[in-house]
Design an enzyme around this catalytic site. Sequence first.
Site, PDB file in Angstrom:
ATOM      1  N   HIS A 180      21.286  34.610   9.570  1.00  0.00           N
ATOM      2  CA  HIS A 180      20.384  34.486  10.716  1.00  0.00           C
ATOM      3  C   HIS A 180      20.285  33.067  11.273  1.00  0.00           C
ATOM      4  O   HIS A 180      20.534  32.854  12.446  1.00  0.00           O
ATOM      5  CB  HIS A 180      19.003  35.083  10.494  1.00  0.00           C
ATOM      6  CG  HIS A 180      18.308  35.116  11.814  1.00  0.00           C
ATOM      7  ND1 HIS A 180      18.689  35.978  12.810  1.00  0.00           N
ATOM      8  CD2 HIS A 180      17.382  34.314  12.346  1.00  0.00           C
ATOM      9  CE1 HIS A 180      18.009  35.721  13.890  1.00  0.00           C
ATOM     10  NE2 HIS A 180      17.196  34.719  13.647  1.00  0.00           N
ATOM     11  N   TYR A 231      20.921  30.224  15.246  1.00  0.00           N
ATOM     12  CA  TYR A 231      20.135  29.169  15.891  1.00  0.00           C
ATOM     13  C   TYR A 231      20.874  27.844  15.869  1.00  0.00           C
ATOM     14  O   TYR A 231      20.713  27.017  16.775  1.00  0.00           O
ATOM     15  CB  TYR A 231      18.752  29.074  15.245  1.00  0.00           C
ATOM     16  CG  TYR A 231      17.918  30.245  15.672  1.00  0.00           C
ATOM     17  CD1 TYR A 231      17.176  30.193  16.844  1.00  0.00           C
ATOM     18  CD2 TYR A 231      17.959  31.442  14.970  1.00  0.00           C
ATOM     19  CE1 TYR A 231      16.468  31.291  17.276  1.00  0.00           C
ATOM     20  CE2 TYR A 231      17.257  32.540  15.392  1.00  0.00           C
ATOM     21  CZ  TYR A 231      16.507  32.467  16.550  1.00  0.00           C
ATOM     22  OH  TYR A 231      15.823  33.558  16.983  1.00  0.00           O
ATOM     23  N   HIS A 267      25.402  43.429  21.798  1.00  0.00           N
ATOM     24  CA  HIS A 267      24.236  42.554  21.837  1.00  0.00           C
ATOM     25  C   HIS A 267      24.635  41.104  21.587  1.00  0.00           C
ATOM     26  O   HIS A 267      24.240  40.209  22.331  1.00  0.00           O
ATOM     27  CB  HIS A 267      23.217  43.015  20.793  1.00  0.00           C
ATOM     28  CG  HIS A 267      22.086  42.064  20.572  1.00  0.00           C
ATOM     29  ND1 HIS A 267      21.092  41.881  21.506  1.00  0.00           N
ATOM     30  CD2 HIS A 267      21.797  41.233  19.558  1.00  0.00           C
ATOM     31  CE1 HIS A 267      20.240  40.979  21.061  1.00  0.00           C
ATOM     32  NE2 HIS A 267      20.646  40.563  19.872  1.00  0.00           N
ATOM     33  N   PHE A 268      25.456  40.855  20.565  1.00  0.00           N
ATOM     34  CA  PHE A 268      25.684  39.434  20.289  1.00  0.00           C
ATOM     35  C   PHE A 268      26.718  38.803  21.216  1.00  0.00           C
ATOM     36  O   PHE A 268      26.718  37.599  21.388  1.00  0.00           O
ATOM     37  CB  PHE A 268      25.917  39.138  18.799  1.00  0.00           C
ATOM     38  CG  PHE A 268      27.247  39.515  18.230  1.00  0.00           C
ATOM     39  CD1 PHE A 268      28.394  38.843  18.586  1.00  0.00           C
ATOM     40  CD2 PHE A 268      27.339  40.532  17.303  1.00  0.00           C
ATOM     41  CE1 PHE A 268      29.618  39.188  18.039  1.00  0.00           C
ATOM     42  CE2 PHE A 268      28.557  40.886  16.750  1.00  0.00           C
ATOM     43  CZ  PHE A 268      29.703  40.213  17.136  1.00  0.00           C
ATOM     44  N   HIS A 269      27.573  39.617  21.840  1.00  0.00           N
ATOM     45  CA  HIS A 269      28.407  39.006  22.878  1.00  0.00           C
ATOM     46  C   HIS A 269      27.532  38.570  24.053  1.00  0.00           C
ATOM     47  O   HIS A 269      27.751  37.522  24.640  1.00  0.00           O
ATOM     48  CB  HIS A 269      29.519  39.946  23.341  1.00  0.00           C
ATOM     49  CG  HIS A 269      30.725  39.905  22.441  1.00  0.00           C
ATOM     50  ND1 HIS A 269      30.767  40.560  21.238  1.00  0.00           N
ATOM     51  CD2 HIS A 269      31.910  39.248  22.532  1.00  0.00           C
ATOM     52  CE1 HIS A 269      31.934  40.327  20.645  1.00  0.00           C
ATOM     53  NE2 HIS A 269      32.654  39.519  21.401  1.00  0.00           N
ATOM     54  N   ARG A 298      30.786  50.097  14.939  1.00  0.00           N
ATOM     55  CA  ARG A 298      31.460  48.840  15.254  1.00  0.00           C
ATOM     56  C   ARG A 298      32.682  48.705  14.358  1.00  0.00           C
ATOM     57  O   ARG A 298      32.867  49.475  13.419  1.00  0.00           O
ATOM     58  CB  ARG A 298      30.509  47.660  15.026  1.00  0.00           C
ATOM     59  CG  ARG A 298      30.247  47.375  13.563  1.00  0.00           C
ATOM     60  CD  ARG A 298      29.145  46.365  13.361  1.00  0.00           C
ATOM     61  NE  ARG A 298      29.562  45.006  13.655  1.00  0.00           N
ATOM     62  CZ  ARG A 298      28.889  43.915  13.282  1.00  0.00           C
ATOM     63  NH1 ARG A 298      27.766  44.042  12.585  1.00  0.00           N
ATOM     64  NH2 ARG A 298      29.302  42.707  13.589  1.00  0.00           N
ATOM     65  N   ARG A 299      33.511  47.745  14.666  1.00  0.00           N
ATOM     66  CA  ARG A 299      34.637  47.367  13.814  1.00  0.00           C
ATOM     67  C   ARG A 299      35.621  48.495  13.546  1.00  0.00           C
ATOM     68  O   ARG A 299      36.101  48.649  12.434  1.00  0.00           O
ATOM     69  CB  ARG A 299      34.106  46.831  12.483  1.00  0.00           C
ATOM     70  CG  ARG A 299      33.274  45.582  12.659  1.00  0.00           C
ATOM     71  CD  ARG A 299      32.709  45.073  11.372  1.00  0.00           C
ATOM     72  NE  ARG A 299      32.453  43.629  11.491  1.00  0.00           N
ATOM     73  CZ  ARG A 299      31.934  42.896  10.526  1.00  0.00           C
ATOM     74  NH1 ARG A 299      31.632  43.428   9.371  1.00  0.00           N
ATOM     75  NH2 ARG A 299      31.742  41.605  10.688  1.00  0.00           N
TER      76      ARG A 299
END
Lengths: 208, 542
Positions: free
Chosen positions: B217, B221, B368-370, B431-432
């Site tokens: 996580h 950041y 989401h993370f792209h 995914r993947r």
Amino acid sequence: MQIEAIIQKCHDSIGSCVDFIRDFCIQLRSIHLDHLEKKWISIALLVVALLVAIITIDAFFHGVNPPSKVETIDSAKLHLSKEFAESNLGVQLDANGDIVVRMVAGRYSFFPKHIAVPAETKITFRWVSMDVLHGVHIPMTNMSTMIVPGYVAEITTSFPKPGEYPVLCNEYCGLGHNHMWSNISVIAKEDWIASSSIAAAKKESNNE
Amino acid sequence: MNDAAERKLALSHLWVAFIAFIVACFMGEYQVLERSGLIPALDSPTVYFASVSTHGVLMGFVLTTFFIMGFGYYTATTSLKVPVWNNTLAWSGFWISLLGTVMAAIPLLTGNASVLYTFYLPIQAHVAFYFGATLLIVGSWIWCGIMVVMFKQWKQANPKQPVPLAMFATTANALLWLWTSAGVAVEVLFQAIPLALGWIDTVDAGLARTLFAWTLHPIVYFWLIPAYTAFYVFVPKQAGGFLFSDEAARGAFIVLAVFSLPIGFHHLYMDPEQAKGWKLLHGIGTFVVSIPTLVTGFTVIASLEIAGRLRGGKGLFGWIGSLPWSNSMVLSAILSLLMLILGGFGGIINASYAMNAMIHNTAWVPGHFHLIFAGTTVIMYFAIAYYLWPMLVQKPLFSNSMALIQLWTWFIGMGILTTPWHVLGLLGQPRRISSVVYNTLLTLAWKPYELAMIFGGLILLGSACLFIYNLAKTQLNPAPTEAFTQQIEYAESIHPVKELPEYLNDFKLWNRVIAVLMLISFGVPILQFFFMNTFGSPGWGY
Ligand code: HEM
Ligand SMILES: [Cu+2]
Ligand SMILES: [Cu+2]
């Protein structure tokens, strides 16, 4: 004497803690924040408090929790274990009449390859891996958990809608990962009770 | 100040970052093509998973780490107005990280480390992959050390003075990274490498996942803080205004650093090896860490509004129109915020575990993370590069309009790539996966979305090429006849700070707070593995 010294020490350290917190608060108040900004921060805090309250209350009072039964098992010796021996896999009624489904994940399928369960009924799944990390998801439902070798992943759920569903591996487990899937039939509750023979369902799954 | 040495240092780091980036973009486009099954000849899980593993490592570890180091050196030297402390050490950090990258790239590209960037045990990669990853991290620790030393030395030389905000943020990130990388470092040194070398026979997969979650996580950041730094220290000035609040900015960086660390278990919500109480604790922290992001959003928008009004904008929304949209920094900030808002909604769904069960490990997650990482974060990396490049090479930017087109196409391409990706997740696609072979009706609905993703990826690839071309052209252009004088400008806040309480000007207190929080949230969950009757797993190929 000794004790008094210790008590004195405790007093001192509590005192310095209080001083520290008081200083901190005084300084906190002295920093410059615009009133609009203060308002915004309060709103942000409120929203976050609300969301935190929701998940906390859900967890404590509605039992909304992720699968978290910390239970270990030797993944290398599943065939020797009573519970996950091949003959014991699939759908069964336990002593209380609840449905328990025992499944083994291994590259590249879930075993047994086909199972049938009733709709609108509480079902407890117990998943174990015989090799590496896997994940399992029945799309459009919340039957989802990681299957970590060395641990039993237990999850209780129910399926509202009857139908044929795929059971998909959703964590990379090797080059054949996308071939790792099996099937589950969710049968209307009445029909399930009518045929009521879990044995029959089991036989079907063994024939697969 | 003659900062030729620092400029060279920063440029070298940034070039490594962006070369990794462009290579990985080509792989990304290949991946969406392969997955769709549009070109049957492409179908090969071996090549696909070598590619995804490399793409993930290049984007997640190489682009970010090198960018952050290069940007950090230049920020430190320009904001503190001192040379980089120990140039030789800084270069050795660079070479160690580069050596690590090459060492990991060889097994990755040859298909000997197709374990994806998360390398979950007990699947094993070639040991060179783990050594390479370790060296990359060790090099970055040198950077962290240099940032901390420069921070301390400046404070000693300037007692009671507020540390410039840019340096405060950079040091926060250096400390955050030291804490963050500890988890994965322990996993690699005590589990992955000994297993790969045959020193131990088994590893506990649950412990490995717990240690990785320690890192997984806050690393996000670590990637994001340069973007927030630019929001606070560059954007207001470039927009023609002032920073709304310097203290709020510091507070945001502190809360980010402190609360992003003890919450990694939201990556383990669906895991059997951790109990529900710990998950709830980390879940609560996950919501808390959204506060600094909300504050950042507010401060940036407020700073933009001030700028817009100073430039003559009127009315409730008139100031938006009068912002300098043709300034690449301002444009990026606006597009980045838009993607952050969209991504934020997705994030709330991920963080709430009842909803998370529906989308956990589905295509929703990379979607989401792209959006948040390749979108919100990377577009600010572009903005920083466009802003710094002329100063780094002492020549004007080759083309500003090309930069603007590049930023817009990145934004549009990201929308076209990630919207269908989210939908695929809701439709149950895991995914993947390298291709769709499930024999069920469900998969028929997936096709059109996969095709849309190819198109989105193509736009992104074109945009990425424009970015590299612009930077290379800028550097290779003949030097201008008149001397290049542009200087880096840090935004001033409306109320300049003259004095700060120590806790807003130093990290001593916060390091202790982090230590306590980490002990609470990871102490028992890690120790339990040594008290339970656990069963290790032997290593497996893939
Ligand atoms: C040209 C644009 C891009 C395209 C078409 C693309 C496409 C993809 C695809 C298809 C995957 C595989 C995901 C899966 O199967 O779950 C992937 C993975 C990944 N991408 Fe990208 N990508 C692009 C740009 C980026 C950028 C700019 C970043 C970040 C800076 C990024 C970070 C990642 C990471 C970290 C993974 C690994 C995910 C995993 O292992 O599950 N990508 N990308
Ligand atoms: Cu799999
Ligand atoms: Cu996370």
